[in-house]
Design a protein around this motif. Structure first.
Motif, PDB file in Angstrom:
ATOM      1  N   ASP A 176      -5.477   8.084  -2.479  1.00  0.00           N
ATOM      2  CA  ASP A 176      -5.551   8.138  -1.012  1.00  0.00           C
ATOM      3  C   ASP A 176      -6.115   6.843  -0.426  1.00  0.00           C
ATOM      4  OD1 ASP A 176      -4.451  10.652  -0.556  1.00  0.00           O
ATOM      5  OD2 ASP A 176      -6.387  11.680  -0.589  1.00  0.00           O
ATOM      6  N   ASP A 177      -7.186   6.349  -1.033  1.00  0.00           N
ATOM      7  CA  ASP A 177      -7.839   5.133  -0.528  1.00  0.00           C
ATOM      8  C   ASP A 177      -6.981   3.882  -0.736  1.00  0.00           C
ATOM      9  OD1 ASP A 177     -10.007   6.659   0.231  1.00  0.00           O
ATOM     10  OD2 ASP A 177     -11.269   6.050  -1.477  1.00  0.00           O
TER      11      ASP A 177
ATOM     12  N   ARG B 182      -8.705  10.829  -4.678  1.00  0.00           N
ATOM     13  CA  ARG B 182      -9.392   9.981  -3.688  1.00  0.00           C
ATOM     14  C   ARG B 182      -8.975   8.523  -3.841  1.00  0.00           C
ATOM     15  NH1 ARG B 182     -13.593  13.416  -4.790  1.00  0.00           N
ATOM     16  NH2 ARG B 182     -14.502  11.973  -6.305  1.00  0.00           N
ATOM     17  N   TRP B 183      -8.903   8.060  -5.093  1.00  0.00           N
ATOM     18  CA  TRP B 183      -8.520   6.670  -5.323  1.00  0.00           C
ATOM     19  C   TRP B 183      -7.117   6.397  -4.784  1.00  0.00           C
ATOM     20  CZ3 TRP B 183      -4.833   5.312  -9.324  1.00  0.00           C
ATOM     21  CH2 TRP B 183      -4.571   3.953  -9.373  1.00  0.00           C
TER      22      TRP B 183
ATOM     23  N   ARG C 129       0.813  -1.221   0.000  1.00  0.00           N
ATOM     24  CA  ARG C 129       0.000   0.000   0.000  1.00  0.00           C
ATOM     25  C   ARG C 129       0.849   1.275   0.000  1.00  0.00           C
ATOM     26  NH1 ARG C 129      -5.470  -1.230   0.727  1.00  0.00           N
ATOM     27  NH2 ARG C 129      -5.896   0.942   1.250  1.00  0.00           N
TER      28      ARG C 129
END
Length: 104
Positions: free
Chosen positions: A100-101, A97-98, A28
């Protein structure tokens, strides 16, 4: 909206690029890695001009994770001096957002 960073890295071959890219996405540290295929690199090393075929990769991550990602890639890389460039980039809010997620 967060800051996004793109890391441009060259690898000795596609297998090394894929192995490290998968590890960085699994950890991640990167939301995505794009393997761009072979390129010809011409560079000076040990006072000689060299030519090599390398595989390029782009890693998408957040700016706060960029240095940690670069350090992890360098630790796994086969080169004595891996060239890892960190580029700040802008993208749309949905992409922000993607990323970050998808990262920690």
């Amino acid at each position: 909206m967060s800051d996004i960073a793109l890391l441009h890295v060259t690898f000795a071959d596609a297998a090394e690029a894929e192995r490290i890219a998968r590890a960085m996405v699994d950890a991640r540290l990167a939301a995505c890695a794009n393997l761009l295929g072979p390129c010809t690199s011409i560079y000076r090393w040990a006072d000689a001009v060299e030519t090599a075929t390398e595989t390029r990769a782009l890693f998408k991550t957040t700016a706060p994770l960029a240095r940690e990602l670069a350090d992890r890639i360098a630790a796994l890389h086969s080169y004595d001096l891996p060239v890892i460039e960190i580029w700040p980039v802008a993208a749309g809010e949905a992409v922000d957002r993607w990323i970050d997620d998808a990262t920690r």
